[in-house]
Design an enzyme around this catalytic site. Structure first.
Site, mmCIF file in Angstrom:
data_model
loop_
_atom_site.group_PDB
_atom_site.id
_atom_site.type_symbol
_atom_site.label_atom_id
_atom_site.label_comp_id
_atom_site.label_asym_id
_atom_site.label_seq_id
_atom_site.Cartn_x
_atom_site.Cartn_y
_atom_site.Cartn_z
ATOM 1 N N GLU A 183 22.614 15.125 15.010
ATOM 2 C CA GLU A 183 22.491 14.237 16.169
ATOM 3 C C GLU A 183 23.831 13.964 16.856
ATOM 4 O O GLU A 183 24.245 12.818 16.996
ATOM 5 C CB GLU A 183 21.783 12.939 15.753
ATOM 6 C CG GLU A 183 20.403 13.249 15.179
ATOM 7 C CD GLU A 183 19.654 12.027 14.636
ATOM 8 O OE1 GLU A 183 20.222 10.924 14.646
ATOM 9 O OE2 GLU A 183 18.499 12.200 14.195
ATOM 10 N N ASN A 196 21.575 19.808 14.492
ATOM 11 C CA ASN A 196 20.209 19.271 14.497
ATOM 12 C C ASN A 196 20.175 18.038 15.393
ATOM 13 O O ASN A 196 21.086 17.208 15.339
ATOM 14 C CB ASN A 196 19.868 18.877 13.038
ATOM 15 C CG ASN A 196 18.438 18.431 12.847
ATOM 16 O OD1 ASN A 196 17.517 19.167 13.200
ATOM 17 N ND2 ASN A 196 18.240 17.250 12.278
ATOM 18 N N HIS A 231 10.220 14.709 16.695
ATOM 19 C CA HIS A 231 9.513 13.442 16.463
ATOM 20 C C HIS A 231 8.743 13.119 17.748
ATOM 21 O O HIS A 231 9.290 12.555 18.691
ATOM 22 C CB HIS A 231 10.507 12.321 16.135
ATOM 23 C CG HIS A 231 11.232 12.535 14.853
ATOM 24 N ND1 HIS A 231 10.583 12.484 13.634
ATOM 25 C CD2 HIS A 231 12.528 12.808 14.578
ATOM 26 C CE1 HIS A 231 11.474 12.709 12.665
ATOM 27 N NE2 HIS A 231 12.658 12.924 13.210
ATOM 28 N N GLU A 254 11.837 18.231 11.760
ATOM 29 C CA GLU A 254 11.386 16.897 11.321
ATOM 30 C C GLU A 254 10.074 16.511 12.011
ATOM 31 O O GLU A 254 9.895 15.372 12.445
ATOM 32 C CB GLU A 254 12.467 15.839 11.605
ATOM 33 C CG GLU A 254 13.816 16.161 10.987
ATOM 34 C CD GLU A 254 14.885 15.090 11.235
ATOM 35 O OE1 GLU A 254 14.540 13.976 11.687
ATOM 36 O OE2 GLU A 254 16.061 15.378 10.979
ATOM 37 N N ASP A 258 6.797 15.142 13.377
ATOM 38 C CA ASP A 258 5.709 14.168 13.227
ATOM 39 C C ASP A 258 5.224 13.806 14.622
ATOM 40 O O ASP A 258 5.840 14.180 15.620
ATOM 41 C CB ASP A 258 6.081 12.948 12.359
ATOM 42 C CG ASP A 258 7.395 12.290 12.720
ATOM 43 O OD1 ASP A 258 7.774 12.313 13.908
ATOM 44 O OD2 ASP A 258 8.047 11.746 11.811
HETATM 45 O O1 G2I Z 1 15.007 8.379 11.592
HETATM 46 C C1 G2I Z 1 14.229 9.501 11.284
HETATM 47 C C2 G2I Z 1 15.085 10.727 11.059
HETATM 48 C C3 G2I Z 1 15.767 11.133 12.349
HETATM 49 N N1 G2I Z 1 16.572 12.334 12.181
HETATM 50 C C4 G2I Z 1 17.516 12.302 11.085
HETATM 51 C C5 G2I Z 1 16.859 11.861 9.799
HETATM 52 O O2 G2I Z 1 17.823 11.765 8.776
HETATM 53 C C6 G2I Z 1 16.146 10.554 9.979
HETATM 54 O O3 G2I Z 1 15.585 10.178 8.699
HETATM 55 C C7 G2I Z 1 15.480 8.824 8.445
HETATM 56 C C8 G2I Z 1 14.875 8.604 7.079
HETATM 57 O O4 G2I Z 1 13.578 9.165 7.051
HETATM 58 C C9 G2I Z 1 14.767 7.105 6.806
HETATM 59 O O5 G2I Z 1 14.348 6.880 5.454
HETATM 60 O O6 G2I Z 1 16.746 8.241 8.503
HETATM 61 C C10 G2I Z 1 16.653 6.821 8.403
HETATM 62 C C11 G2I Z 1 18.001 6.192 8.641
HETATM 63 O O7 G2I Z 1 18.569 6.588 9.838
HETATM 64 C C12 G2I Z 1 16.112 6.441 7.031
HETATM 65 O O8 G2I Z 1 15.897 5.054 6.962
HETATM 66 C C13 G2I Z 1 16.701 4.373 6.075
HETATM 67 C C14 G2I Z 1 16.486 2.894 6.333
HETATM 68 O O9 G2I Z 1 16.838 2.606 7.688
HETATM 69 C C15 G2I Z 1 17.344 2.110 5.427
HETATM 70 O O10 G2I Z 1 17.074 0.748 5.586
HETATM 71 C C16 G2I Z 1 17.101 2.535 3.978
HETATM 72 O O11 G2I Z 1 18.025 1.892 3.118
HETATM 73 O O12 G2I Z 1 16.387 4.682 4.730
HETATM 74 C C17 G2I Z 1 17.274 4.056 3.858
HETATM 75 C C18 G2I Z 1 17.024 4.572 2.440
HETATM 76 O O13 G2I Z 1 15.709 4.313 2.042
#
Ligand code: G2I
Length: 461
Positions: free
Chosen positions: A161, A202, A238, A266, A268
């Site tokens: 990003e 990405n 997304h 990714e 969805d």
């Molecule tokens: O946001 C969706 C995706 C967008 N592209 C990059 C990906 O890396 C991103 O993935 C998401 C994860 O699926 C989430 O699980 O990235 C988020 C953070 O930017 C992740 O969320 C975070 C929560 O915001 C936190 O509060 C939490 O501590 O996940 C962390 C671990 O569970």
């Protein structure tokens, strides 16, 4: 100049397939069966079909059964990000990422590393560094992490990003310290550490042709012209139901024409919840369109969904009131988007789903784990109408688990695909009755339970 998809994806062509049994409502019970699942259909088209998994997902045996049966590529949801892998300067933690790798390897899945450099989930110590120390910190991070996983990953999202929503490079710690050159430096550093991993940029909202994807196109055109090692572009995808961009295929083709692979990284497709039937039908159309776009572009190497099912999707947490964004519902049952995806991959269609496979046994298992060991207690219930006389239960241990002792059964071998057999006093199980046995095992981090069990040759519910 173009190589074929077969060569790029590195997949052996899969021979003729039997897909008639694919669209089963009870698809989770097909876990691991040869000749079924999206991955098998995808491989026959020389692409992969992937999913994202987090560490906590690994202890959900319903989820892991679907993951192992349907997908052949894994992206760690969070476990390879900087805040996990280097929470303080020079202190590395690869345990969570290693668990995802272990699960993937034990299920014959490849791995997309995600990610090395990103403005988000970046520990504050990095953004607090004096700017003349950021480059060294970034290079050390990339070198250490990419070296740790060297040879185990299909690809790395090297920079994640890099653009803001207007198509300008984000003014994060890396840009502020090094200018736009941080991207080439990150790619070169990753290539030096793991020359065989495919190196990606990405991003989201670059699926169709727009200002942001134009900016990405300009950037990677320059990188290619400068001989910077870059192999592919990840289109996160997304989506919102009904909004797959009509220019997606042409956009993918223009990146491919630069000599780059493209991947849907990714996927969805979110909607208001509770989901309406109309939106679920639109979602099925959207998923099929995305798969068709990938199949139409020879350098599209594969499609990954972000998560396995609606229950583990990030969408409800990030967009309150929205969800239902994946191919599997909250109970990991396939939705219309699953069937449309399978059909788009060349699977056969059915208008009415066939009944779930009959089963004459049910298995429950419970794990108690500590840092290096676990005990697992397994109960078989005879749900059929005839007595069992002598039983043999086949299941597969997670990677790194090795049985050290067993009770109420003999189990062999000690790792991998194992078979537990009754001992002399518990071979008879009347209809409705149960029998329990257990084992102690050592583990290296992956404490997940087996995804499926086969009793005397019949898969159990
Ligand atoms: O946001 C969706 C995706 C967008 N592209 C990059 C990906 O890396 C991103 O993935 C998401 C994860 O699926 C989430 O699980 O990235 C988020 C953070 O930017 C992740 O969320 C975070 C929560 O915001 C936190 O509060 C939490 O501590 O996940 C962390 C671990 O569970």
């Amino acid at each position: 100049m173009f190589t074929t998809r077969t060569a790029r994806a590195g997949l052996a062509a899969t021979a003729a397939l039997t897909v008639g049994g694919l669209l089963l409502a009870g698809v989770t019970s097909e876990a691991g069966a040869a000749g079924t699942g999206l991955k098998t259909l995808a491989e026959a088209k020389n692409i992969y079909f992937g999913t994202a998994l987090t560490q906590s997902n690994l202890s959900n045996s319903t989820l892991t059964a679907v993951a192992g049966a349907q997908f052949d590529m894994v992206t760690p949801g969070n476990e390879m990000k900087w805040d996990t892998t280097e929470p303080s300067n020079g202190t590395y933690n690869f345990g969570p990422g290693d668990q995802i790798v272990s699960f993937a390897q034990s299920h014959s899945m490849r791995i997309r590393g995600h990610n090395l450099v990103w403005h988000s989930q970046l520990p504050s110590w990095v953004s607090s560094l004096p700017s003349n120390q950021v480059q060294a910190a970034m290079e050390a991070h990339i070198t250490t992490e990419a070296t740790h996983y060297k040879g185990k990953l299909y690809a790395w999202d090297v920079v994640n990003e890099p653009f803001d929503d207007s198509g300008n490079l984000r003014t994060d710690a890396f840009y502020n310290a090094m200018g736009s050159g941080y991207i080439a430096d990150a790619l070169r550093t990753a290539h030096a550490a793991d020359p065989n991993a495919k190196l990606y940029l990405n991003d989201y909202n670059i699926e169709g042709q727009n200002a942001k994807s134009d900016a990405m196109y300009q950037l990677v055109s320059q990188l290619k012209a400068q001989g910077v090692p870059i192999d592919g572009i990840g289109l996160e995808s997304h989506f919102i139901v009904g909004q797959v961009p009509s220019s997606m295929r042409a956009n993918m083709q223009r990146f491919a024409a630069l000599g780059l692979d493209v991947a849907i990284t990714e996927l969805d497709d979110r909607m208001q919840t509770p989901a309406s039937n109309a939106n679920l039908a639109q979602q099925a159309t959207d998923y099929a369109a995305v798969v068709a776009n990938c199949l139409a572009v020879p350098r599209c190497v594969g499609v990954s969904q972000w998560g396995v099912g609606d229950a583990d999707s990030w969408i409800p947490g990030a967009f309150p009131g929205q969800g239902a964004a994946t191919m599997y519902d909250n109970n990991y049952q396939p939705k219309p988007a699953y069937n449309s995806t399978a059909t788009a991959l060349g699977g056969s269609t059915t208008t009415t789903p066939p009944p779930p496979p009959s089963s004459t046994c049910k298995v429950t298992d419970t794990v108690n784990a500590w840092n290096t060991g676990l005990t697992e207690s397994i109960t078989i219930t005879n749900t059929g109408s005839s007595a069992i006389s002598g039983w043999s239960l086949a299941f597969t241990l997670a990677g790194g688990q090795a049985i050290t002792s067993a009770w109420n059964a003999t189990i062999a071998p000690s790792t991998g695909a194992v078979t537990a057999k009754n001992v002399n006093y518990n071979g008879s199980v009347a209809p409705g009755a149960s029998v329990s046995f257990g084992f102690q095992a050592s583990h290296t981090g992956d404490t997940s339970t087996p995804g499926d069990f086969t009793l005397n040759g019949t898969r159990c519910a």
